[in-house]
Scaffold this motif. Structure first.
Motif, mmCIF file in Angstrom:
data_model
loop_
_atom_site.group_PDB
_atom_site.id
_atom_site.type_symbol
_atom_site.label_atom_id
_atom_site.label_comp_id
_atom_site.label_asym_id
_atom_site.label_seq_id
_atom_site.Cartn_x
_atom_site.Cartn_y
_atom_site.Cartn_z
ATOM 1 N N GLY A 29 48.376 46.274 46.178
ATOM 2 C CA GLY A 29 47.538 45.383 45.373
ATOM 3 C C GLY A 29 48.081 45.145 43.983
ATOM 4 O O GLY A 29 49.262 45.350 43.731
ATOM 5 N N GLY A 30 47.153 44.780 43.047
ATOM 6 C CA GLY A 30 45.707 44.880 43.163
ATOM 7 C C GLY A 30 45.234 46.323 43.394
ATOM 8 O O GLY A 30 45.959 47.282 43.188
ATOM 9 N N THR A 31 44.005 46.386 43.827
ATOM 10 C CA THR A 31 43.386 47.681 44.097
ATOM 11 C C THR A 31 42.780 47.666 45.496
ATOM 12 O O THR A 31 41.599 47.339 45.666
ATOM 13 C CB THR A 31 42.297 47.992 43.039
ATOM 14 N N ALA A 50 39.202 45.867 36.598
ATOM 15 C CA ALA A 50 39.533 45.392 35.246
ATOM 16 C C ALA A 50 41.031 45.125 35.263
ATOM 17 O O ALA A 50 41.747 45.654 36.116
ATOM 18 C CB ALA A 50 39.194 46.451 34.214
ATOM 19 N N ILE A 51 41.478 44.287 34.331
ATOM 20 C CA ILE A 51 42.909 43.973 34.327
ATOM 21 C C ILE A 51 43.599 44.818 33.253
ATOM 22 O O ILE A 51 43.254 44.742 32.066
ATOM 23 C CB ILE A 51 43.137 42.465 34.056
ATOM 24 N N CYS A 52 44.550 45.620 33.671
ATOM 25 C CA CYS A 52 45.259 46.506 32.743
ATOM 26 C C CYS A 52 46.134 45.667 31.799
ATOM 27 O O CYS A 52 46.664 44.631 32.193
ATOM 28 C CB CYS A 52 46.118 47.508 33.511
ATOM 29 N N ARG A 58 43.597 51.841 31.293
ATOM 30 C CA ARG A 58 43.192 52.265 32.629
ATOM 31 C C ARG A 58 41.742 52.724 32.600
ATOM 32 O O ARG A 58 41.256 53.195 31.569
ATOM 33 C CB ARG A 58 44.090 53.420 33.128
ATOM 34 N N ARG A 70 47.109 39.640 40.884
ATOM 35 C CA ARG A 70 45.761 40.225 40.988
ATOM 36 C C ARG A 70 44.789 39.433 40.145
ATOM 37 O O ARG A 70 45.150 38.630 39.300
ATOM 38 C CB ARG A 70 45.762 41.706 40.571
ATOM 39 N N PHE A 88 51.233 42.102 38.036
ATOM 40 C CA PHE A 88 51.133 41.914 39.492
ATOM 41 C C PHE A 88 50.267 40.708 39.823
ATOM 42 O O PHE A 88 49.586 40.162 38.956
ATOM 43 C CB PHE A 88 50.532 43.170 40.146
ATOM 44 N N CYS A 132 40.948 43.667 41.252
ATOM 45 C CA CYS A 132 40.903 44.849 40.393
ATOM 46 C C CYS A 132 39.596 44.853 39.621
ATOM 47 O O CYS A 132 39.044 43.795 39.307
ATOM 48 C CB CYS A 132 42.069 44.841 39.394
HETATM 49 S S1 SF4 Z 1 47.148 45.843 39.860
HETATM 50 FE FE1 SF4 Z 1 47.120 47.925 39.015
HETATM 51 S S2 SF4 Z 1 48.036 47.683 36.984
HETATM 52 FE FE2 SF4 Z 1 47.405 45.643 37.646
HETATM 53 S S3 SF4 Z 1 45.351 45.340 36.823
HETATM 54 FE FE3 SF4 Z 1 45.127 46.171 38.872
HETATM 55 S S4 SF4 Z 1 44.962 48.391 38.578
HETATM 56 FE FE4 SF4 Z 1 45.808 47.536 36.694
#
Ligand code: SF4
Length: 402
Positions: free
Chosen positions: A87-89, A13-15, A159, A22, A20, A11
């Motif tokens: 994911g992840g992204t 950035a980490i939300c 986000r 990631r 999850f 990702c």
């Molecule tokens: S998996 Fe989704 S919610 Fe989690 S950090 Fe990545 S974009 Fe954000």
């Protein structure tokens, strides 16, 4: 037919609410990860028809004893009709990488010509060109993590995109030729009122996606968001408002022509998620990548969660599965009933009896009867399903089965 799940753990950035599997994007790590993912898929392919689940079961037992299951050999020589990049992204991967991964799936499995190929995308990562590349690689369904169409809410969730970028990403998807697009929205956000939530629902409807997933925000005890909420004195609306959000959203979506087919999912006719439906209909799937889960022939396994650990294992030629276990008949039955009740179609008691030799009503009727009386559950022609009110209290009903 099998579903193939491919995990992409990166990702930008980490939300602040994310729970999850990631980590932060790193270009070099990503390149090594894609190679490992392809190697894992091809390893399953090379195992040929000989592997399959029996081997996975034995391998699991061996794995527990010896620290290395051979569960990845369970999937070869089989038909697959869904591929899902989660994911992840996943949209941080280039189209060329997605192309290579899909090609590996096609080489290693008998992938159906009309395979549903979904890619989860974050709005801030896309351009029309990038999405065209995915389309050419074989992706035919996009799932955008929009979460909200209000900038203040998106900021609270940390986000990276705003509402305009989400709308632009949707337009890019259409321009790139995607006619099957899903949007994720999250409700019960910090400080969110019912009307604000419904504003996002209306905005989503106005775009006209084929599919929508609505999730309730769950604030985990160690999520940074929890601290931020305390500091800023944001709270989630009372439970009754959360229930109103859910019911009102489903009503609006139905009025707009969407059909609810699962607790959290609605779709236009013929646009249900084929991949996710496997999870709710006692189906089978193979997961590739770090932390990915698989279920086949009554065996369930999970790959090592850490990205580096996963790449290292694959590099050493070791199976990535760390937790392999054959499900008991009781567990399989419980799972089939538990997940089946998530669907508006509900549980077909006759199909369950054929598959598991169990008369559902004879076994669970006494415990389920009170839910019929209180209007949470319905039963007709040996089919059981949750009412909309029952969906709000689904876990209370489902605990009967586990
Ligand atoms: S998996 Fe989704 S919610 Fe989690 S950090 Fe990545 S974009 Fe954000």
């Amino acid at each position: 037919m099998l579903g193939l799940y491919l995990h992409v753990p990166f990702c930008a950035a980490i939300c602040n609410y994310c729970n999850f599997n990631r980590g932060l994007f790193d270009a070099a790590l990503k390149a090594r990860y894609v190679d490992a993912l392809i190697a894992e898929i091809e390893g399953a392919g090379r195992a040929g028809g000989a592997g399959r689940a029996g081997e996975a079961g034995r391998a699991g037992e061996a794995g527990r004893a010896g620290g290395a299951g051979r569960a990845e050999h369970a999937g070869a020589g089989t038909r697959a009709d869904t591929i899902y990049f989660g994911g992840g992204t996943p949209s941080l991967l280039d189209a060329g990488e997605i192309d290579l991964i899909i090609a590996a799936c096609r080489r290693s499995f008998d992938v159906a010509a009309d395979c549903e190929v979904t890619l989860e995308a974050n709005p801030e990562t896309t351009t029309t060109d990038r999405l065209r590349g995915y389309r050419s690689a074989g992706v035919n369904r996009l799932s955008f993590g929009v979460q909200s169409f209000r900038d203040d809410e998106l900021r609270r969730l940390s986000r990276l995109h705003g509402a305009d970028r989400a709308r632009a990403a949707f337009a890019e998807a259409r321009a790139a030729g995607f006619d099957n697009v899903s949007l994720d929205l999250m409700m019960w956000l910090p400080g969110q009122q019912v009307e604000e939530w419904l504003e996002s629902v209306d905005q989503a409807i106005a775009l006209g996606p084929e599919h929508l997933s609505l999730y309730l925000l769950e604030v985990y005890p160690n999520a940074p968001l929890k601290e931020e909420m305390a500091r800023a004195r944001w709270s989630q609306a009372p439970d009754d408002d959360a229930a109103t959000m859910y019911v009102a959203a489903m009503d609006r979506l139905e009025a707009a022509g969407y059909e609810q087919y699962e607790i959290s999912n609605v779709a236009r006719a013929g646009r249900r998620s084929r991949h996710n439906t496997k999870y709710w209909t006692d189906g089978e799937w193979l997961g590739f990548g770090c932390g990915a889960h698989s279920t086949r022939d009554g065996v369930r396994w999970k790959n090592v969660s850490a990205t580096e650990g996963y790449i290292d294992r694959i590099g050493r030629g070791e199976p990535p599965a760390v937790d392999v276990r054959r499900l008991s008949d009781a567990e399989r039955l419980g799972d089939a009933l538990f997940t089946g009740l998530r669907l508006t179609d509900g549980v077909d008691e006759i199909a369950i009896e054929r598959r598991y030799g169990v008369d559902v009503w004879q076994r669970y009727g006494a415990e389920l009867e009170p839910f019929l009386d209180t209007g949470l559950l319905k039963r007709q022609n040996r089919r059981l399903w949750l009412t909309r009110r029952g969906m709000l209290l689904a876990h209370e009903v489902m605990t009967v089965f586990v």
